[in-house]
Design an enzyme around this catalytic site. Structure first.
Site, PDB file in Angstrom:
ATOM      1  N   TYR A 141       5.844   7.348   6.872  1.00 35.71           N
ATOM      2  CA  TYR A 141       5.789   7.608   8.310  1.00 35.71           C
ATOM      3  C   TYR A 141       5.317   6.342   9.007  1.00 35.71           C
ATOM      4  CZ  TYR A 141       5.728  10.407  12.509  1.00 35.71           C
ATOM      5  OH  TYR A 141       6.009  10.879  13.758  1.00 35.71           O
ATOM      6  N   LYS A 164       8.498  13.380   9.808  1.00 35.29           N
ATOM      7  CA  LYS A 164       7.451  14.307  10.234  1.00 35.29           C
ATOM      8  C   LYS A 164       7.376  15.497   9.289  1.00 35.29           C
ATOM      9  CE  LYS A 164       4.569  14.326  13.776  1.00 35.29           C
ATOM     10  NZ  LYS A 164       3.881  13.142  14.286  1.00 35.29           N
TER      11      LYS A 164
END
Length: 581
Positions: free
Chosen positions: A119, A193
């Site tokens: 991420y 996510k």
């Protein structure tokens, strides 16, 4: 893919790839190489001899039968051999595409190390190469040029109304400091996510859908790239955009009525408006606004305990008043209301500053969400200001804030003069420069400690190693949304909550902030990310219980702690059966 939970009627196996059985095993109609191409089924060399015979895998794998632990050890060595963070991201993405259990086991074993790879910040670099590196599609791609295709796209996943817990959607207008990155940004950020949701909180990856909302792009580099795989026109806005979003929400909530709809990386002109439109009608959440606000609130509650100054007495200056800054302001305001102020008084204790300086009510370029925080012009008689408006330095000198928050992405904005002025007026200045990456942070914590003589209570948006100042070692909290939103989502799923309420966000913030003793010298204001599963479980219990207290839960929470544990998907192989066809 179709999965089943215990108690569901067994579906027709001819029409889908595999289904979960009440004992947790899978039954599949796939055979041979098709089994190896399905990431949630594929176990590679860990398939037993019995499974290989039943699934037509004999001769398609090396003869050795390995454990998941043995595979993970090899994969970690291969991961460490990658020469850059970007190539590590690419390596993990490829592993996820062929074996999701092994991917999540590796991520769970090394989450602190790998979180910045899968991420923020590395995923932003991977997104830039999305079209060039395009491999396996993941999730759903919805085009504003084909709104009628929304239902067909979801239907093609072959998922039933009770098979989806979470849908993460992005239109990719404001991706992690790189801005508008079109379809690749939407697909990449939604998938990233969801990876954090699963690794940190055990959200079942087979019950979650990433969605890229392709409304076009204003990125000229993409529009002129012959390899770009998205819509080749500028971003659609206005009525047509709103109708597309509404079609998405209407279809998703009708087809998957139990799912939480998560919004990610929308531009400021759309993010707040979308959230406000749907938040009272469906179960929905915006991490950039609500998640950021809640994790800052968690750090703030810890700082309040350390400083001894209650929330209702805080004077807060926010430098950077876009979607994130005002989203944080909303939650800090609500916390002051809970501590005894009325809403107007709480709002007046927040001074927001943006590109045009301190926000003032007669400014012509205020966004709708900024207006309630703008100061009355009459209140500022005698303030200097200049052609650029009223500066941060003047606001700090006149307001004498107890808290200084940075969401501006202006590196070095919190100067020594500003910090020393603030520290002169308060015993324990609360300073949160949470912009990231490092080159955009408003001030480095080592400088903040030096300029405040070690008195500053600090949280940042980037990871910082412990700092020793005057013989005291300070652990600097990272206001990382991953400490909060995975557990929030898990709590919503466990409670089958009708919506995400302010009380549930408050419960999440209190749960995170309550996991540390911030009163000890040098203590961090937030827990570290070393054990995100423990943090997420704690948050989930608090959120689910608050949902029940507010009559928002759609299930009976008899033993919330146990129900949370049972809901957490584990990266472990399951036995795979053929269906006998």
């Amino acid at each position: 893919m179709t999965t089943m939970s215990p108690g569901k009627k067994k579906p027709d196996l001819v029409s889908f790839m595999f289904a979960e059985q009440p004992d947790g095993s899978y039954v599949t109609s796939l055979r041979g190489e098709a089994v190896l191409r399905e990431p949630l089924l594929n176990k590679g060399t860990a398939f037993s001899q019995e499974e290989r015979a039943e699934l037509g895998l004999e001769g398609l794998l090396p003869p050795v039968v390995e454990t998941l632990e043995e595979q993970a050890k090899r994969m970690y060595a291969q991961y460490r051999a990658q020469p850059s963070d970007l190539l590590k991201n690419v390596y993990l993405a490829a592993l996820r595409d062929r074996n999701e259990v092994l991917y999540y086991r590796l991520l769970a074993d090394h989450l602190r190390e790998m979180l910045p790879i899968v991420y923020d910040p590395t995923v932003a670099e991977a997104i830039k190469l999305y079209s060039d590196e395009y491999r396996r599609p993941r999730g759903v791609y919805l085009s504003i040029d084909d709104p009628g295709g929304i239902e067909r796209a979801f239907a093609n996943l072959m998922l039933g109304p009770d098979d989806v817990d979470l849908i993460v959607a992005s239109d990719a207008e404001e991706i992690l400091g790189i801005g508008d990155w079109g379809v690749g940004g939407g697909a990449g950020i939604a998938a990233g996510k969801l990876a954090v949701y699963t690794a940190a909180a055990g959200l079942d990856p087979g019950r979650a859908i990433p969605v890229a909302l392709d409304v076009g792009t204003d990125n000229e580099a993409l529009l002129n790239d012959p390899g770009y795989v998205g819509n080749r026109h500028s971003r659609v806005r206005g009525k047509r955009y709103d109708e597309f979003i509404d079609a998405y929400v209407t279809t998703a909530t009708r087809m998957f009525p139990g799912a939480l709809l998560h919004w990610e990386d929308f531009g400021p002109s759309n993010a707040r408006r979308i959230l406000e439109k749907y938040t009272g009608r469906i179960c929905t959440f915006n991490d950039d606004m609500q998640g950021t606000g809640a994790i800052v609130l968690a750090a703030m509650l810890s700082a309040v305990r350390a400083s001894g100054t209650p929330m209702r007495e805080q004077r807060i200056v926010i430098f950077g008043s876009g979607t994130a800054g005002i989203g944080i302001a909303d939650q800090l305001r609500d916390a002051m209301v809970r501590d005894g102020l009325d809403e107007d008084a709480a709002t007046r204790r927040i001074w927001p500053i943006d590109k045009q300086g301190l926000l003032v009510d007669d400014m012509k370029d205020l966004r709708d969400f900024q207006q309630s925080y703008a100061r009355p012009r009459a209140e500022l008689a005698g303030w200097a200001g200049d052609k650029h408006g009223i500066s941060l330095a003047e606001v700090v000198e006149r307001v004498k804030p107890t808290m200084l928050l940075g969401t501006s992405t202006v590196h070095g904005a919190f100067t020594e003069e500003i910090v020393r002025t603030m520290a002169a007026g308060v015993d324990r200045p609360i300073i949160f420069p949470i912009s990231n990456p490092t080159e955009r942070i408003e001030a480095m914590p080592a400088d903040l400690l030096r300029w405040s003589d070690g008195r500053a209570l600090i949280a940042t948006g980037i990871p910082i190693e412990p700092i020793t100042h005057d013989g005291v070692t300070y652990c600097i909290a990272q206001a990382n949304n991953a400490l909060l939103y995975p557990g929030l989502g898990l709590g919503v799923v466990v409670a089958r909550a009708r919506r995400v309420s302010p009380g549930m966000l408050q419960a999440a913030a209190e749960a995170v902030g309550g996991m540390v003793d911030s009163t000890s010298p040098g203590a961090a204001l937030l827990p570290q990310v070393d054990n995100l599963r423990e943090i997420s479980a704690t948050v989930a219990v608090a959120v689910a219980n608050r949902a029940a207290e507010e009559h928002l839960a759609r299930v009976d929470l008899r033993d919330t702690v146990q129900q949370v544990q049972e809901a957490m998907w584990q990266p472990a192989y399951r036995h795979v059966h053929g269906n006998g066809q």
